[in-house]
Write a protein that holds these residues in place. Structure first.
Motif, PDB file in Angstrom:
ATOM      1  N   ALA A  28       0.823  -1.210   0.000  1.00  0.00           N
ATOM      2  CA  ALA A  28       0.000   0.000   0.000  1.00  0.00           C
ATOM      3  C   ALA A  28       0.856   1.259   0.000  1.00  0.00           C
ATOM      4  O   ALA A  28       0.415   2.320  -0.451  1.00  0.00           O
ATOM      5  CB  ALA A  28      -0.928   0.004   1.220  1.00  0.00           C
ATOM      6  N   ASP A  29       2.079   1.168   0.466  1.00  0.00           N
ATOM      7  CA  ASP A  29       2.984   2.322   0.474  1.00  0.00           C
ATOM      8  C   ASP A  29       3.335   2.796  -0.938  1.00  0.00           C
ATOM      9  O   ASP A  29       3.787   3.926  -1.109  1.00  0.00           O
ATOM     10  CB  ASP A  29       4.282   1.983   1.212  1.00  0.00           C
ATOM     11  CG  ASP A  29       4.110   2.036   2.713  1.00  0.00           C
ATOM     12  OD1 ASP A  29       3.116   2.619   3.186  1.00  0.00           O
ATOM     13  OD2 ASP A  29       4.985   1.505   3.423  1.00  0.00           O
ATOM     14  N   PHE A  31       1.212   3.113  -3.480  1.00  0.00           N
ATOM     15  CA  PHE A  31       0.153   3.899  -4.094  1.00  0.00           C
ATOM     16  C   PHE A  31       0.385   5.372  -3.757  1.00  0.00           C
ATOM     17  O   PHE A  31       0.720   5.710  -2.609  1.00  0.00           O
ATOM     18  CB  PHE A  31      -1.222   3.445  -3.594  1.00  0.00           C
ATOM     19  CG  PHE A  31      -1.561   2.040  -3.982  1.00  0.00           C
ATOM     20  CD1 PHE A  31      -1.536   1.644  -5.314  1.00  0.00           C
ATOM     21  CD2 PHE A  31      -1.890   1.098  -3.015  1.00  0.00           C
ATOM     22  CE1 PHE A  31      -1.850   0.338  -5.664  1.00  0.00           C
ATOM     23  CE2 PHE A  31      -2.207  -0.200  -3.363  1.00  0.00           C
ATOM     24  CZ  PHE A  31      -2.174  -0.581  -4.697  1.00  0.00           C
ATOM     25  N   PRO A  32       0.192   6.287  -4.716  1.00  0.00           N
ATOM     26  CA  PRO A  32       0.556   7.698  -4.489  1.00  0.00           C
ATOM     27  C   PRO A  32      -0.061   8.332  -3.250  1.00  0.00           C
ATOM     28  O   PRO A  32       0.649   8.930  -2.453  1.00  0.00           O
ATOM     29  CB  PRO A  32       0.074   8.392  -5.765  1.00  0.00           C
ATOM     30  CG  PRO A  32       0.042   7.322  -6.787  1.00  0.00           C
ATOM     31  CD  PRO A  32      -0.274   6.051  -6.070  1.00  0.00           C
ATOM     32  N   TYR A  35       1.152   6.524  -0.121  1.00  0.00           N
ATOM     33  CA  TYR A  35       2.572   6.787   0.100  1.00  0.00           C
ATOM     34  C   TYR A  35       2.745   8.069   0.914  1.00  0.00           C
ATOM     35  O   TYR A  35       3.522   8.120   1.866  1.00  0.00           O
ATOM     36  CB  TYR A  35       3.308   6.890  -1.233  1.00  0.00           C
ATOM     37  CG  TYR A  35       4.772   7.178  -1.090  1.00  0.00           C
ATOM     38  CD1 TYR A  35       5.659   6.158  -0.778  1.00  0.00           C
ATOM     39  CD2 TYR A  35       5.277   8.466  -1.252  1.00  0.00           C
ATOM     40  CE1 TYR A  35       7.008   6.410  -0.633  1.00  0.00           C
ATOM     41  CE2 TYR A  35       6.621   8.723  -1.105  1.00  0.00           C
ATOM     42  CZ  TYR A  35       7.485   7.698  -0.805  1.00  0.00           C
ATOM     43  OH  TYR A  35       8.816   7.946  -0.660  1.00  0.00           O
TER      44      TYR A  35
END
Length: 145
Positions: A28-29, A31-32, A35
């Motif tokens: 998930a980190d 994804f913009p 993040y």
């Protein structure tokens, strides 16, 4: 490769459930929007934990081997005067490993406390206890393990 290891917050090895949780949130980190929220979470926390580490209760630590004691000073190996429990053996070896960092007076003071371990009652308590430490680590008859 970098000497890092993941452990639980308690210092115990990571559990499979914690590893899965941590790794799912790691994805998930990337994804913009997530993040940016992950970065913000890290910056706002004193321990700089990522979202995955927070959810899983894990911690990233250095896994370098720690040497708690130095080399034992040279001494002739001497068997202890009585059988020693494992804790007593560890205490004698730890004392000898710290010999280079202690003053001679403190070293002798601690050796006097362990008189029941050394053979004979007179003489150099420090030298005798160093001999017992050498014997405990297996340096008998001038040989090294």
């Amino acid at each position: 490769m970098f000497g890092l290891q993941v452990v639980m917050d308690s210092g115990l090895p990571v559990t499979p459930a914690a590893a899965i949780t941590r790794n799912l949130l790691r994805a998930a980190d990337f994804f913009p929007f997530l993040y940016a929220s992950g970065l913000l979470t890290m910056l706002l926390r004193r321990d700089f934990k990522r979202l995955g580490d927070l959810a899983a209760g894990t911690l990233v630590v250095y896994a370098d081997t720690v040497a708690l004691h130095g080399q034992l000073p040279e001494a002739g190996a001497t068997a202890p005067a009585r059988p020693l429990a494992a804790r007593e053996q560890a205490a004698v070896v730890a004392w000898a490993g710290r010999a280079n960092r202690l003053t001679p007076a403190r070293l002798d003071e601690l050796a006097q406390l362990a008189r029941s371990v050394t053979p004979g009652q007179g003489g150099d308590a420090t030298g005798k206890l160093l001999g017992v430490a050498q014997w405990l680590v297996g340096n008998r008859n001038g040989s090294r393990p």
